[in-house]
Design a protein around this motif. Structure first.
Motif, PDB file in Angstrom:
ATOM      1  N   GLN A 162     -18.827  28.379  -2.566  1.00 37.63           N
ATOM      2  CA  GLN A 162     -19.666  27.219  -2.893  1.00 37.63           C
ATOM      3  C   GLN A 162     -19.183  26.452  -4.118  1.00 37.63           C
ATOM      4  OE1 GLN A 162     -22.241  26.377  -0.829  1.00 37.63           O
ATOM      5  NE2 GLN A 162     -21.536  28.108   0.428  1.00 37.63           N
ATOM      6  N   ALA A 202     -17.428  22.611  -4.207  1.00 38.37           N
ATOM      7  CA  ALA A 202     -18.368  21.515  -3.955  1.00 38.37           C
ATOM      8  C   ALA A 202     -19.258  21.248  -5.159  1.00 38.37           C
ATOM      9  CB  ALA A 202     -19.228  21.835  -2.728  1.00 38.37           C
ATOM     10  N   GLN A 203     -19.338  22.203  -6.078  1.00 35.92           N
ATOM     11  CA  GLN A 203     -20.150  22.042  -7.277  1.00 35.92           C
ATOM     12  C   GLN A 203     -19.322  21.558  -8.472  1.00 35.92           C
ATOM     13  OE1 GLN A 203     -21.947  25.919  -7.770  1.00 35.92           O
ATOM     14  NE2 GLN A 203     -22.945  25.846  -5.760  1.00 35.92           N
ATOM     15  N   ASP A 260     -19.081  34.684  -0.937  1.00 38.46           N
ATOM     16  CA  ASP A 260     -19.905  33.551  -0.535  1.00 38.46           C
ATOM     17  C   ASP A 260     -20.190  32.644  -1.725  1.00 38.46           C
ATOM     18  OD1 ASP A 260     -19.946  34.570   2.031  1.00 38.46           O
ATOM     19  OD2 ASP A 260     -21.886  35.573   1.768  1.00 38.46           O
TER      20      ASP A 260
END
Length: 381
Positions: free
Chosen positions: A273, A276-277, A269
């Motif tokens: 992410q 997108a960072q 998980d």
């Protein structure tokens, strides 16, 4: 205190007087060594939970993918040999034995052999650096169970080496591994530290157990001593490296029903992410593991790397300590501290949480589901 040497029997947090141990017992988790061993091994791991074999097969395929052989037993054989060589090199006459929780050789077998060979004062060393039920107290319960099963409780004294999460010998291989991993990412075209996320990964445990990790009279914050120890070590590592890359503590290998909360975020998980960072690379550091056993080979090398690759991230997994010279020397340092009775103030540790307790404190690392069972090397309960 049942089973302890006189120096530890009164329950000092740190044993600061010499103890003439006559053997060292390495405590391992154990693992299958062939396809026919996989389900019996998993039955041992999940004993008392009523999990049918059909569900165990869902986990068994991890082992079957590698021929039904867990690497952990050979890794412990290698560690026994490395510890023996280091002890001999230092002139320490301390034979090394090995016993597992879940597969042969079992702890009770090792205890029986120790006694048969004439040993009476034993120092146990668990292959786990952090505080939690499964990584500390359960090993202490294994020792108590072994003495009961063999009826040797009145004849053997067994103490245990403290948790070593922040000992320099344990930390050094991770520092070297991250340095090498960052260099590899640079070679693969990712040189901007802000484009690299460092994920320090460890085994997830139930939140209720995490909150009970460590002594009950001290507040370690969310995740108890287990999370606090990992976070402290990760902070120290990044400080030592002088790295400005963002990092986080993540978890892996959760099991059990979805209704039971476990520590998060899951490593996959967290990886999801990252694009997108603005991250292009991910460095996966198996901070909670001492060697490349199944959770590292499957959950990180297989699943986590696949997740990163599917997202277009360049992923590198760093090494575990294994039998790195610094790690082996550090473990023998820990043994020498107990042989010599080194004062706690003179024991090198890299975080403010250490040195951890030689004799576990009352109520330390309770199992939320089972409560307290008899355990050596600590105060009741």
């Amino acid at each position: 205190m049942c089973g302890a040497t006189p120096a530890a029997a009164s329950g000092p947090a740190h044993v600061e007087e010499p103890v003439a141990y006559d053997a060292l017992l390495l405590l391992g988790f154990g693992g299958p060594e062939g396809q026919d061993d996989v389900i019996p091994f998993l039955r041992n791991v999940t004993a008392g939970r009523g999990i049918p074999d059909e569900r165990l097969e869902e986990v068994a395929h991890h082992y079957r993918h590698f021929g039904g052989v867990s690497p952990i037993n050979q890794q412990n054989r290698d560690l026994v040999a490395a510890l023996d060589a280091e002890l001999r090199a230092r002139g320490i006459d301390l034979p090394v034995y090995w016993g597992n929780r879940n597969w042969m050789p079992y702890v009770a077998d090792a205890v029986q052999q120790l006694h048969a060979d004439g040993h009476r004062r034993v120092l146990a060393l668990a292959t786990s650096a952090y505080s939690s039920y499964s990584s500390c107290r359960q090993y202490r319960e294994d020792l108590a169970d072994a003495l009961e099963a063999t009826s040797l409780g009145a004849q053997l004294q067994i103490d245990k080496v403290a948790q070593f999460f922040d000992h320099p010998g344990f930390v050094a291989p991770f520092v070297a591994g991250i340095r090498a991993g960052l260099a590899e990412l640079r070679e693969r075209g990712i040189g901007n530290p802000n484009e690299i996320e460092v994920l320090f990964s460890t085994h997830s445990i139930p939140v209720a157990d995490a909150e009970r990790s460590g002594p009950r009279d001290r507040d370690f914050g969310p995740g108890g001593a287990y999370a606090a120890q990992h976070a402290a070590v990760a902070t120290q590592i990044m400080r030592e490296l002088g790295s400005t890359s963002p990092w986080q503590l993540v978890y892996q290998s959760r099991s059990g029903p979805p209704s039971v909360p476990w520590l998060e975020p899951d490593v996959n998980d967290a990886i999801a992410q990252l694009p997108a960072q603005g991250r292009r690379g991910v460095l996966i550091v198996p901070l909670g593991f001492v060697s490349d056993h199944m959770e590292v080979m499957w959950d990180l090398d297989t699943e986590a790397i696949e997740t990163a690759t599917e997202l277009g991230l360049v992923a590198v997994r760093t090494a575990t300590p294994g039998t790195a010279p610094a790690y082996v020397a550090g473990l023998v340092d820990l043994v020498a501290e107990r042989l010599k009775g080194t004062p706690a103030s003179q024991r090198p540790r890299l975080t403010s949480l250490g040195p951890w307790f030689d004799v576990c404190r009352p109520g330390c690392c309770e199992n939320a589901r089972l409560g307290f069972r008899p355990a050596l090397a600590g105060l009741t309960p």
